[in-house]
Design a protein around this motif. Structure first.
Motif, short mmCIF file in Angstrom:
data_model
loop_
_atom_site.label_atom_id
_atom_site.label_comp_id
_atom_site.label_asym_id
_atom_site.label_seq_id
_atom_site.Cartn_x
_atom_site.Cartn_y
_atom_site.Cartn_z
N GLY A 198 0.94 -1.26 -0.01
CA GLY A 198 0.13 -0.05 0.04
C GLY A 198 0.88 1.33 0.07
O GLY A 198 0.31 2.45 -0.47
N LEU A 240 7.40 -2.05 -12.58
CA LEU A 240 8.01 -1.80 -11.35
C LEU A 240 9.26 -1.02 -11.27
O LEU A 240 9.56 -0.28 -10.63
CB LEU A 240 8.24 -3.13 -10.48
CG LEU A 240 7.14 -4.05 -9.69
CD1 LEU A 240 7.56 -5.42 -9.52
CD2 LEU A 240 6.53 -3.40 -8.84
N ASP A 287 -1.65 -2.82 -5.25
CA ASP A 287 -1.20 -4.06 -4.19
C ASP A 287 -1.62 -5.25 -4.58
O ASP A 287 -2.51 -5.30 -5.55
CB ASP A 287 -1.56 -3.31 -2.85
CG ASP A 287 -3.12 -3.20 -2.98
OD1 ASP A 287 -3.85 -3.60 -3.51
OD2 ASP A 287 -3.51 -2.18 -1.63
N GLY A 328 -6.59 6.03 5.37
CA GLY A 328 -6.56 6.98 4.31
C GLY A 328 -5.17 6.92 3.59
O GLY A 328 -4.44 6.02 3.59
N ARG A 358 5.90 -7.50 -15.08
CA ARG A 358 5.96 -7.03 -13.83
C ARG A 358 7.31 -6.36 -13.39
O ARG A 358 7.45 -5.02 -12.79
CB ARG A 358 5.72 -7.65 -12.58
CG ARG A 358 4.21 -8.09 -12.24
CD ARG A 358 3.90 -9.02 -11.22
NE ARG A 358 4.29 -8.30 -9.66
CZ ARG A 358 3.56 -7.43 -9.28
NH1 ARG A 358 2.40 -7.11 -9.60
NH2 ARG A 358 3.92 -6.94 -7.99
N SER A 389 -6.30 -5.12 -2.36
CA SER A 389 -7.26 -4.10 -2.50
C SER A 389 -8.11 -4.43 -3.73
O SER A 389 -7.81 -5.47 -4.32
CB SER A 389 -6.76 -2.73 -2.61
OG SER A 389 -6.09 -2.15 -1.68
N GLN A 427 8.23 -5.16 2.81
CA GLN A 427 8.00 -6.40 2.10
C GLN A 427 7.84 -5.95 0.71
O GLN A 427 7.67 -6.75 -0.09
CB GLN A 427 6.60 -6.63 2.49
CG GLN A 427 6.36 -6.83 4.08
CD GLN A 427 4.76 -7.33 4.40
OE1 GLN A 427 4.66 -8.58 4.31
NE2 GLN A 427 3.98 -6.41 4.61
N ILE A 435 9.27 -4.97 -2.99
CA ILE A 435 10.27 -5.21 -3.93
C ILE A 435 10.58 -4.42 -4.87
O ILE A 435 11.45 -4.41 -5.89
CB ILE A 435 10.30 -6.64 -4.42
CG1 ILE A 435 8.90 -6.89 -5.15
CG2 ILE A 435 10.39 -7.70 -3.42
CD1 ILE A 435 8.76 -6.69 -6.45
N ASP A 436 10.10 -3.31 -4.95
CA ASP A 436 10.23 -2.24 -5.96
C ASP A 436 11.24 -1.31 -5.70
O ASP A 436 11.56 -0.45 -6.66
CB ASP A 436 8.65 -1.61 -6.03
CG ASP A 436 8.38 -0.87 -4.71
OD1 ASP A 436 9.25 -0.46 -4.04
OD2 ASP A 436 7.12 -0.64 -4.57
N LEU A 473 -1.12 2.78 9.70
CA LEU A 473 -1.64 3.46 8.58
C LEU A 473 -2.00 2.40 7.30
O LEU A 473 -1.20 2.17 6.51
CB LEU A 473 -0.57 4.54 8.25
CG LEU A 473 -0.86 5.38 6.93
CD1 LEU A 473 -2.13 5.73 6.66
CD2 LEU A 473 0.15 6.38 7.02
N THR A 481 1.16 2.04 -4.01
CA THR A 481 -0.04 2.23 -4.95
C THR A 481 -0.01 3.73 -5.55
O THR A 481 -0.47 3.82 -6.55
CB THR A 481 -1.34 1.79 -4.09
OG1 THR A 481 -1.62 2.67 -3.04
CG2 THR A 481 -1.56 0.47 -3.83
N SER A 526 0.36 -2.25 4.74
CA SER A 526 0.38 -3.75 4.67
C SER A 526 -0.87 -4.00 5.54
O SER A 526 -1.27 -3.69 6.53
CB SER A 526 1.71 -4.43 5.55
OG SER A 526 1.65 -5.81 5.63
#
Ligand code: NAD
Length: 257
Positions: free
Chosen positions: A31, A80, A40, A241, A76, A43, A107, A109-110, A224, A34, A200
């Motif tokens: 998240g 990414l 993600d 949010g 991907r 969602s 978490q 990988i980008d 968050l 995004t 997450s």
């Protein structure tokens, strides 16, 4: 801290929590990115709605159906690689720069945290930055990996040394997490008196257990995310949010704390 009870859902409460912490750490997930245009997994418009990543991005599929694995993974890599950090990454880097976050565990990988200026990022699910052979442990650069995939008739990059199919440095479902990174993440959680979770759903173990470790050790939790997590009931600060907006406001609120 007395005002936390009435502001436990505000960026100001998060700013207060971080400024009072002695050893705050952050754990980030999909998240976070995004707002950079990377979907993600869970969602409503996440990757999961179109394909089950647990199946196609799995060690099992990589071993038995490498062509199917690479059909999913190759686009991907382009997606990414072609994105920029967003204001949430910038805010996290600023919190690190101010010494308010002692460790950053992701978490993702980008590589967007590093692109935003964060240092010492603990990438528990690996990273796109390299290619590797599971059979003979040979390593390649990402550029070499992509060139091999694009040059192969079936789209599957293969190892120059042993001929086995190559993978990227991203940890697949069913594969072990990198030991040095997971050890560093657990050590950070053991020391932490605050953990800030951003973006997450906390569904993917063992990383999802880090907030429990901090909580059980007497530390506090800030979460968050737009969606729910299993830790919402015990969170000391619960923000909902967009991460970019909420974290930018947190940085702005810090000067007033
Ligand atoms: P997840 O998809 O399970 O959960 C994402 C969470 O972030 C949800 O709660 C969602 O409501 C929230 N969210 C989405 N956009 C948000 C925003 N702008 N602001 C605040 N919250 C937002 O993600 P996960 O827990 O990280 O698990 C997915 C797994 O897949 C991870 O292991 C990760 O490695 C991998 N993944 C990585 C990327 C990436 O590197 N960018 C992208 C997709 C998946």
């Amino acid at each position: 801290m007395g005002s936390l009870a009435v502001m436990a859902g505000s960026p100001k409460a998060l700013a207060e929590l971080l400024s009072e912490a002695e050893h705050a750490i952050a754990l980030t997930g999909a998240g976070m990115s995004t707002e950079s245009g990377i979907p993600d997994f869970r969602s409503a418009d996440g990757v999961w709605q179109k394909v089950d990543p647990m199946e196609v991005a799995s060690l099992q599929t990589f071993i038995t159906e490498p062509q199917r694995f690479w059909q999913f993974h190759r686009p991907r890599i382009d997606m990414l690689s072609g994105v920029d950090p967003n204001s949430a990454h910038v805010a996290i880097a600023e919190l690190q720069r101010r010494g308010l976050l002692r460790s950053l565990i992701t978490q993702n990988i980008d590589r967007l945290h590093s692109k935003a200026g964060s240092t010492d990022v603990i990438e528990v699910h690996g990273s796109l930055s390299r290619g590797e052979c599971l059979q003979c442990k040979a390593m390649t650069t990402l550029g070499e990996l992509v060139a091999k995939a694009d040059g192969a008739d079936d789209g599957v990059p293969r190892c120059d040394d042993c001929g086995f199919q190559l993978k990227s440095g991203v940890v697949m479902f069913g594969e072990s997490l990198p030991p040095a990174e997971i050890t560093a993440a657990y050590e950070a959680a053991e020391r932490a008196d605050v953990i800030l979770v951003v973006g997450s759903s906390l569904q993917v173990a063992p990383v999802s257990e880090l907030p429990a470790m901090v909580h059980q050790g007497g530390g506090r939790l800030a979460i968050l995310t737009e969606g729910d997590t299993p830790y919402d009931e015990v969170a000391d600060v619960r923000l909902r949010g967009k991460a970019g907006v909420q974290l930018s406001e947190t940085v702005a609120a810090l000067d007033a704390v």
